[in-house]
Design a protein around this motif. Structure first.
Motif, short mmCIF file in Angstrom:
data_model
loop_
_atom_site.label_atom_id
_atom_site.label_comp_id
_atom_site.label_asym_id
_atom_site.label_seq_id
_atom_site.Cartn_x
_atom_site.Cartn_y
_atom_site.Cartn_z
N ALA A 1 0.89 -1.13 0.07
CA ALA A 1 -0.01 -0.05 -0.10
C ALA A 1 0.96 1.14 -0.03
CB ALA A 1 -0.94 0.10 1.10
N HIS A 2 1.99 1.18 0.75
CA HIS A 2 2.97 2.40 0.75
C HIS A 2 3.45 2.44 -0.75
CE1 HIS A 2 5.78 5.18 2.32
NE2 HIS A 2 6.71 4.74 1.58
N ALA A 3 3.97 1.67 -1.38
CA ALA A 3 4.51 1.90 -2.95
C ALA A 3 3.30 2.66 -3.58
CB ALA A 3 4.77 0.42 -3.38
N ARG A 4 2.08 1.99 -3.56
CA ARG A 4 0.65 2.58 -4.08
C ARG A 4 0.37 4.02 -3.98
NH1 ARG A 4 -1.65 -2.74 -3.81
NH2 ARG A 4 -2.55 -2.09 -1.93
N SER A 5 0.85 4.31 -2.83
CA SER A 5 0.39 5.67 -2.40
C SER A 5 1.64 6.60 -2.61
CB SER A 5 0.09 5.87 -0.62
OG SER A 5 1.33 5.38 -0.33
N ALA A 6 2.93 6.23 -2.74
CA ALA A 6 3.81 6.78 -3.22
C ALA A 6 3.71 7.28 -4.71
CB ALA A 6 5.04 6.21 -2.92
N ALA A 7 3.12 6.19 -5.43
CA ALA A 7 2.80 6.51 -6.92
C ALA A 7 1.86 7.47 -7.07
CB ALA A 7 2.58 5.18 -7.60
N ALA A 8 0.61 7.59 -6.04
CA ALA A 8 -0.26 8.63 -6.39
C ALA A 8 0.14 9.88 -5.85
CB ALA A 8 -1.51 8.22 -5.43
N SER A 9 1.09 9.75 -4.94
CA SER A 9 1.61 11.24 -4.64
C SER A 9 2.54 11.85 -5.39
CB SER A 9 2.61 10.90 -3.43
OG SER A 9 3.27 12.41 -2.97
N LYS A 10 3.11 11.07 -6.32
CA LYS A 10 3.84 11.69 -7.61
C LYS A 10 3.18 12.20 -8.72
CE LYS A 10 7.86 8.76 -7.12
NZ LYS A 10 8.82 7.61 -7.75
N LEU A 11 1.98 11.48 -8.76
CA LEU A 11 1.05 11.92 -9.71
C LEU A 11 0.19 13.27 -9.26
CD1 LEU A 11 -0.46 10.91 -12.49
CD2 LEU A 11 -2.23 9.68 -11.07
N LEU A 12 0.08 13.37 -8.24
CA LEU A 12 -0.54 14.44 -7.87
C LEU A 12 0.54 15.95 -7.77
CD1 LEU A 12 -2.72 13.56 -4.63
CD2 LEU A 12 -3.56 14.34 -7.06
N ASP A 13 1.89 15.53 -7.90
CA ASP A 13 2.61 16.55 -8.06
C ASP A 13 2.77 16.94 -9.40
OD1 ASP A 13 3.28 16.69 -5.48
OD2 ASP A 13 5.14 15.15 -5.33
N ASP A 14 2.52 16.21 -10.26
CA ASP A 14 2.38 16.43 -11.91
C ASP A 14 1.39 17.70 -12.18
OD1 ASP A 14 2.85 16.67 -14.52
OD2 ASP A 14 1.79 14.71 -14.86
N ASP A 15 2.02 18.82 -12.69
CA ASP A 15 1.17 20.14 -12.86
C ASP A 15 0.02 19.76 -14.00
OD1 ASP A 15 2.32 21.68 -10.99
OD2 ASP A 15 3.80 22.15 -12.40
N ASP A 16 0.52 18.88 -14.93
CA ASP A 16 -0.31 18.59 -15.94
C ASP A 16 -1.54 17.87 -15.51
OD1 ASP A 16 1.36 20.12 -17.87
OD2 ASP A 16 2.38 18.26 -18.54
N PHE A 17 -1.21 17.09 -14.70
CA PHE A 17 -2.23 16.07 -14.12
C PHE A 17 -3.23 16.95 -13.14
CE2 PHE A 17 -3.98 13.41 -10.96
CZ PHE A 17 -4.89 12.54 -11.48
#
Length: 71
Positions: free
Chosen positions: A29-45
């Motif tokens: 779950a930690h790895a999945r949440s880290a990936a989601a965190s990176k996605l939310l840091d993406d300005d285009d996303f």
């Protein structure tokens, strides 16, 4: 002959679902949440997500006025 193809298709589908399930369980779950965190840091996303949310709310409110729903 078609019955055999249906069975083959069901077996392939079951194996694919099992592989996806094993992949989901094995990823922490930690790895999945880290990936989601990176996605939310993406300005285009985040810009695209904001645009989609605003459009959805605007569409809901325009339909709501016709259906007497307060926005």
């Amino acid at each position: 002959m078609s019955g055999k193809w249906i069975i083959v298709a069901l077996v392939i589908t079951t194996l694919m679902n099992a592989a996806i399930f094993v992949g989901q369980v094995s990823t922490s779950a930690h790895a999945r949440s880290a990936a989601a965190s990176k996605l939310l840091d993406d300005d285009d996303f985040t810009a695209g997500l904001t645009k989609l949310i605003r459009k959805t709310v605007r569409d809901y409110c325009s339909v709501g006025k016709k259906e007497h729903i307060d926005c």
